[in-house]
Structures are given as structure tokens and as C-alpha cells.
Write an enzyme that holds these catalytic residues in place. Structure first.
Site, PDB file in Angstrom:
ATOM      1  N   GLU A   1     -50.041 -33.610   1.635  1.00 22.28           N
ATOM      2  CA  GLU A   1     -49.596 -33.004   0.392  1.00 22.28           C
ATOM      3  C   GLU A   1     -48.204 -32.466   0.668  1.00 22.28           C
ATOM      4  O   GLU A   1     -48.042 -31.557   1.493  1.00 22.28           O
ATOM      5  CB  GLU A   1     -50.545 -31.846   0.049  1.00 22.28           C
ATOM      6  CG  GLU A   1     -50.970 -31.799  -1.391  1.00 22.28           C
ATOM      7  CD  GLU A   1     -51.721 -30.513  -1.690  1.00 22.28           C
ATOM      8  OE1 GLU A   1     -51.092 -29.626  -2.274  1.00 22.28           O
ATOM      9  OE2 GLU A   1     -52.908 -30.402  -1.323  1.00 22.28           O
TER      10      GLU A   1
ATOM     11  N   ASP B   1     -48.976 -19.646  -5.502  1.00 21.05           N
ATOM     12  CA  ASP B   1     -48.836 -19.562  -4.052  1.00 21.05           C
ATOM     13  C   ASP B   1     -48.722 -18.135  -3.558  1.00 21.05           C
ATOM     14  O   ASP B   1     -48.121 -17.282  -4.193  1.00 21.05           O
ATOM     15  CB  ASP B   1     -47.619 -20.368  -3.597  1.00 21.05           C
ATOM     16  CG  ASP B   1     -47.898 -21.860  -3.632  1.00 21.05           C
ATOM     17  OD1 ASP B   1     -48.869 -22.277  -2.970  1.00 21.05           O
ATOM     18  OD2 ASP B   1     -47.181 -22.592  -4.338  1.00 21.05           O
TER      19      ASP B   1
END
Lengths: 269, 413
Positions: free
Chosen positions: A54, A65
């Protein structure tokens, strides 16, 4: 069971439950600390037969995040890591040095480039298996999914602990490439505690799809990865690896711990 | 008075927006992670059932009346009008609300919904601190635990509001990311919400973010426009010729404008922050320098660079210092129903002083942008015409910062 998409692109990995090894998906922030390092890590990952990498494209406002990946994205944003030039860069890497690539970033970057322009360019590189877009909800994806399909770019579906079963089933049905099970409530990099309901949910998802059901968020050690692979088809390792991205030796050592965990899990299954 | 009986109104109902997926035309949506989707559905359900429930509405309106002091007055600012020369300027006195701005209305509405959903904790972002104070106030009043996210640059320039929030029992978390202003505070609040979604309600302060927030905040804040329309008709027997409101996320603007949407002869002006100049990073005029993008849950006009990275912004007023704008305003800008323009730091500071001097009202720096634009607009209109300005907040929170700026310029009062 849902049959694999006939139009699935040939850049996507072939995976078969019970036959293929467990899917290991390391996450890298492209350009952290520089693209040369990223290229080096991709080559190592390819040599160890990961299911896919990824590859995170840095975005200024990464709302899903945690602090580790936020900081890496900030470092990367200081140099040229626009999505379009990254596609050129990926296209320039020899095929044998490159694992299957899923680009991970926030929807605005695709939207800004133009979805068709992105898909055309991604297809032209011949290296992009699909995309992972944490802020493209299942509902909003309705407007964009057909474009990704048309170009054979896999759009990965997310299921979280808050997803109810009916909804999870619909998400899995539309998912391509793999299914991303978010193992914890929160942002990337928090500590994962594996619950019975997570095991149950992953088991349920696996009954609904032939795609590998991969669990991510908070997988912080080889032991945790091995435990996850005891009930999931694959594991996504993000913040733990990103933390070491600035030191090549350290990154390699950490990465190999996860490779070893995958291999142990593979032998046990 | 019904819409069709009013001169200047077509009585034409506005389309039912947003649609079921939360879109106003091509703007809006729910661009958030899967973890938050269940909470958005829960909230939408609570809002739709609450708004239909007479008991909920009674509690909401009751609190606005006996706790916040509604209805707020509509005040003819004759000295200010004389200073401008031209149309008469009226002020909708949202600054007279409890806690000093229109923000309390939305905080009361969402606080009551949070109680209805059985949440025990409220979180919020804040720019100027007005929404943080409003949320902390409602948390104190209704018995919630409360945490506020605020960019560290804003913590510095709105120190008074930081102290108020603490006094009210809230925890204030300074955010050190990005430009350290409102955008970064929203990102941190969204991250908190992903971790704590079961027990926490995210009390978003403006008509922005993922559906149902734009719909819900507009519905609560529409009381501004409903009151203003009724008050103006009662005073003058006609509708005003123009409405003016400043636009950060846009809750005071859509709150004033929405009840007038069908009154097609009433012109509407949204005023964005022109900052120091219209160069990237120096302003927050999304409709001048922005393009359509997706940020923090919604598809709307966004300030972004050639790669799609979000630009930082600048405005003297923390509440307008934001890279994106509410999706419904983007929609009405596309349809041409609402016009947008910008006012820079200097002109806003001038208006801040003009209103203080002529009317004895110290406006918030945010609202000063609307006042400045109204002064411009009034000059182009006849003396028998009327401009209604949303004076969205009072300036107590800004006096230290303005004093610092004036001192820097060598203009000590």
C-alpha cells in the site's frame, strides 16, 4: 460467494484462499524520507513475495491517520510527490523490482487530478493494482466506482467495528482486490487489541467473499501479525513500519519480522 | 405573514435540499472513514426524529428564549447608515446572544440531540473560540464532559475565549499541525471522534462537514432569518433589499439567508475574508481563489494548490480563517442566488472601529467583514432602500488582538 471480477486488472495479485500464502501488505509513505528509499523498500518487499504494497501518497490533511503517518506525510510533502508525478515514477521502476501496488490516499487528490485522468495514467503505467481511499464512503463511492471499474482499477472496500452486518455484506460485494477490515476504532497507529467480535466479523466476511479479508490499523509487532493471520487472510502493517522509514537498516529488520510472522502463520494453516 | 402575501416574494418554495445522500446539487456528501458512518446515520436519525418531536422543539426553543435571550433585536443603525451615505443599514443583533454570538443556537440544538442519543461527552473544534465557548457552555448546562480542539495560533490570538472555556469546565487541546488554525482543529476533532464515537458527540460548529451536519446546523440557525424576516416586515411592511453576512464555514450566513431564499427580490451577499491579499496562503476567499474539491467530509469549494494539497489561509479574524466553505453556500453560488465577495483585513479593522464609534457596538472581527461590505454596498443604493446585516458576534474576544495590531501600526488609541 462472489466470483472474482472478470475485468480485474492483470496488475493485481492472484490470490486463492487455502492455496496462496497469507497476504502481507506493508504500507509505505511515498517519498519518506526520499523516493530512493521508497524504491529500495519496494524492491525488498517484491523479493519477499508480499501480496501487495500500500503506497501512501501524502496529503496535507490526513484525517484518518495518527501522528506517525501524519509526520511522514509532512516530510514527504516537502519534495515532489504529487500523485501524477508519482505515477510517472512508478512507471519507471523495472517490473521485477515492484510488488503489486495499491495507492492509498485521500479522495481530494484523485478528484483534483480528475478521476478519468488518474485512471488512464494509472492504467498506462501497467503497475497499479488498485486504490485505497479512506474518506470515500460507500455511499459517495456510488458516483465514482464505475470509473474505477471501467479502467480495471480495484477500489478496496472498508469494513469497521461499527459497520452493521447488512452494510458489511453490501460493502464486501462491491469491494475489489481485497477487503480492508479496520481492526480498531480510531486513527492509524493506535494499539490493537484483538476482540472476539473482530474475529467473528472477519470470519463472517470471509464467508461472503473469495477476496482476501485483510486486517489493518494497529498491527505493531510480528506476534500481533501472526495472531491476526490466525483468523484473517491478510494483514496490513502501517505505522509500525512507517516509524522506521528514515533508517534503512531498521526498516529492513522490522519488515523481516513481519515476513517471518507471515511465514510462520502460513506453515500453521 | 405567508411568503406569497409579501411584496417582493414569489412565494416559490425552495427545492428540498439536501437530497437523501446529503447533496446540494453536486455539493455535499459524506466523505469520511467507514468508522464514522454509523455515527452519522445515528445522528441523522436523532435529528430527523427530534425535529419532528414537539417536546424536543419546545425544549430547544425554550432554552433559546430563557437561556440565550432570543429573539435577538433587529436594530436600525442610523448613524452607521449616515456614515455610509445611501441605503439604511439594519443589524440583526446575534451578538446579544448568551456567550456573544449566534454559535450558541447550534450548540444548544446539538447538545439536546446528544442527550437524546445518550452520549456523555461532547467534542468540538473552534477557530475564534466562539463555538468552543458555546459548546463548553452547553456542556456545563446539560452535564457533559467536554474537550475542545483549537489551533495553537488561534489559542494565542483568542486567549480570552480559551480562559472562558476552561472556566466552564472544558479541556482545551491546542493543535500544532498544519497552519495551526481551524482546519487543523477540525481534523483533530474528527480523529478524536473516530476513537470515541460510541460515547461522544462531535458538536461541529458550522454548516459544513459530512451530512447531516450542513442540514442540521442550517435548520437550527435558520431561526436567525425567520426572526429577521418577521421583524423587518413588522417594522417596514416590506422585505429588505439586501442581506449581508460574513462567511467562514457559513452558519450565520445560511442561517440568515435560508428563510429568504424564495424571496427572489431580496439580494444576498456572502462576505469572505480577503486577508492580506488574494495571493495563495494570504486569504480565505474560497470563491475567489478556490476550486471544487473534497475536504473534511464534504465536496465544496476549497483553497488548494495545483497538486490538490489544501492551502493554508490567513485572516485577521480566526473564525473566517478556513480553507473550505459550506456545501449549501457553494450550491447557491452556482445557481446565482447568493453573490460572494471578499473584504480584506484592513477594511474589516476599519469597519470594526467605525461601528464602535458610530453606534457604540463593538463587533466581532468576523462580523466586521460583513459591516465593511454593507458600508460599500450602501453607497451604491438609494436612501429608501434597506440592507440587513447579520451582526453574528460581539468583539470582546478581539479587543486585545486589535489593540496589539494598532500598536504595531503605531496607532495607539
Amino acid at each position: 460467494m462472489i466470483a472474482p471480477d472478470k475485468r480485474a486488472n492483470r496488475n493485481a495479485p492472484v490470490w486463492k484462499r487455502g492455496v496462496s500464502p497469507p497476504a502481507l501488505i506493508p504500507y509505505l509513505v511515498a517519498g519518506d524520507p526520499d523516493l530512493e528509499s521508497t524504491r529500495h523498500y519496494l524492491k525488498i518487499a517484491a523479493s519477499r513475495g508480499v501480496f501487495a504494497v500500500e503506497l501512501g501518497v501524502p496529503f496535507s490533511d490526513p484525517t484518518a491517520d495518527g501522528p506517525v503517518i501524519q509526520a511522514a506525510a509532512q516530510r514527504s510533502l516537502r519534495h515532489e510527490t504529487a500523485i501524477s508525478s508519482l505515477l510517472d515514477w512508478i512507471g519507471s521502476i523495472p517490473r521485477e523490482d515492484l510488488p503489486p501496488i495499491y495507492l492509498m490516499t485521500y479522495f481530494n487528490l484523485f478528484h483534483h487530478m480528475g478521476l478519468r485522468a488518474f485512471c488512464e495514467k494509472a492504467r498506462a503505467t501497467g503497475r497499479i493494482a488498485g486504490v485505497v481511499i479512506p474518506d470515500l464512503s460507500f455511499e459517495d463511492a456510488r458516483d465514482y466506482r464505475p470509473v474505477f471499474r471501467e479502467f480495471g482499477i480495484n477500489l478496496v472496500g472498508f469494513v469497521s467495528p461499527t459497520t452493521d452486518p447488512d452494510r458489511a455484506r453490501r460493502i464486501v460485494r462491491e469491494s475489489r482486490g481485497f477487503v480492508y477490515y479496520v481492526g480498531l476504532m480510531g486513527t492509524t497507529g493506535a494499539a490493537l487489541s484483538i476482540t472476539d467480535s473482530a474475529r467473528k466479523m472477519v470470519g463472517q466476511l470471509r464467508e461472503w467473499t473469495a477476496l482476501p479479508v485483510c486486517m489493518g490499523f494497529g498491527v505493531s509487532s510480528g506476534e500481533t501479525a501472526q495472531e491476526v493471520l490466525g483468523f484473517a487472510d491478510g494483514v496490513i502493517v502501517g505505522s509500525r513500519l512507517v516509524k522506521d522509514e528514515r533508517q534503512t537498516d531498521l526498516w529492513e529488520k522490522t519488515f523481516l519480522e513481519f515476513v517471518a510472522a507471515r511465514d510462520r502463520a502460513g506453515r500453521l494453516s | 405573514m405567508k411568503a406569497e402575501t409579501v411584496p417582493g416574494s414569489t412565494g416559490k418554495a425552495s427545492p428540498v435540499l439536501p437530497d437523501l445522500r446529503g447533496y446540494f446539487g453536486e455539493f455535499g456528501g459524506r466523505f469520511v472513514s467507514e468508522t464514522l458512518m454509523a455515527a452519522l446515520y445515528e445522528l441523522e436519525h436523532a435529528f430527523r426524529s427530534g425535529w419532528k418531536d414537539p417536546a424536543f422543539k419546545k425544549t430547544f426553543l425554550g432554552m433559546l428564549s430563557n437561556y440565550s435571550g432570543r429573539p435577538t433585536p433587529l436594530y436600525p443603525a442610523l448613524s452607521l447608515s449616515k456614515e455610509a451615505g445611501g441605503a439604511r443599514i439594519w443589524l440583526k443583533r446575534e451578538d446579544l446572544n448568551h456567550t456573544g454570538a449566534h454559535k450558541i443556537t447550534n450548540a444548544v440544538g446539538q447538545g439536546l440531540l446528544a442527550a437524546r442519543m445518550g452520549k456523555r461527552r461532547l467534542i468540538a473544534e473552534t477557530g475564534a473560540g466562539q463555538h468552543g465557548v458555546a459548546t463548553a457552555t452547553v456542556a456545563a448546562r446539560l452535564g457533559f464532559e467536554c474537550e475542545i480542539y483549537m489551533g495553537s495560533e488561534d489559542v494565542r490570538r483568542q486567549a480570552l475565549n480559551v480562559f472562558r472555556m476552561k472556566l466552564l469546565g472544558a479541556k482545551v487541546n491546542p493543535v500544532e499541525l498544519g497552519g495551526r488554525t481551524l482546519k487543523d482543529a477540525i481534523s483533530e476533532a474528527l480523529r478524536d471522534w473516530s476513537r470515541t464515537v460510541g460515547e461522544t458527540h462531535y458538536l461541529l460548529g458550522t454548516a459544513f462537514g459530512p451530512h447531516p451536519f450542513p442540514l442540521m446546523v442550517r435548520t437550527f440557525q435558520s431561526i436567525i432569518g425567520k426572526e429577521a424576516r418577521r421583524q423587518f416586515l413588522k417594522a417596514e411592511g416590506v422585505l429588505p433589499d439586501a442581506l449581508v453576512a460574513c462567511v467562514g464555514g457559513g452558519s450565520n450566513a445560511i442561517g440568515l439567508f435560508h428563510p429568504f431564499i424564495a424571496d427572489t427580490k431580496v439580494r444576498m451577499f456572502g462576505v469572505e475574508a480577503g486577508g492580506r491579499s488574494l495571493s495563495p496562503g494570504e486569504h480565505a476567499a474560497r470563491f475567489s481563489g478556490g476550486s471544487v474539491g473534497v475536504l473534511q467530509g464534504t465536496r465544496t469549494y476549497v483553497l488548494q494548490n495545483g497538486d490538490g494539497q489544501i492551502e493554508n489561509t490567513h485572516s485577521v479574524s480566526a473564525g473566517l480563517d478556513y480553507s473550505a466553505v459550506g456545501p449549501e453556500l457553494a450550491y447557491y453560488r452556482e445557481t446565482g442566488r447568493i453573490a460572494f465577495d471578499s473584504v480584506g483585513d484592513e477594511e474589516a479593522l476599519e469597519a470594526f472601529r467605525t461601528l464602535s464609534r458610530t453606534e457604540g457596538i463593538i463587533p466581532a472581527l468576523e462580523s466586521s467583514h460583513a459591516i465593511a461590505y454593507a458600508l460599500r454596498l450602501a453607497k451604491t443604493m438609494r436612501a429608501d432602500q434597506n440592507i440587513l446585516v447579520n451582526l453574528s458576534g460581539r468583539g470582546d474576544k478581539d479587543v486585545m488582538e486589535v489593540s496589539r495590531i494598532l500598536e504595531e501600526k503605531g496607532e495607539i488609541l
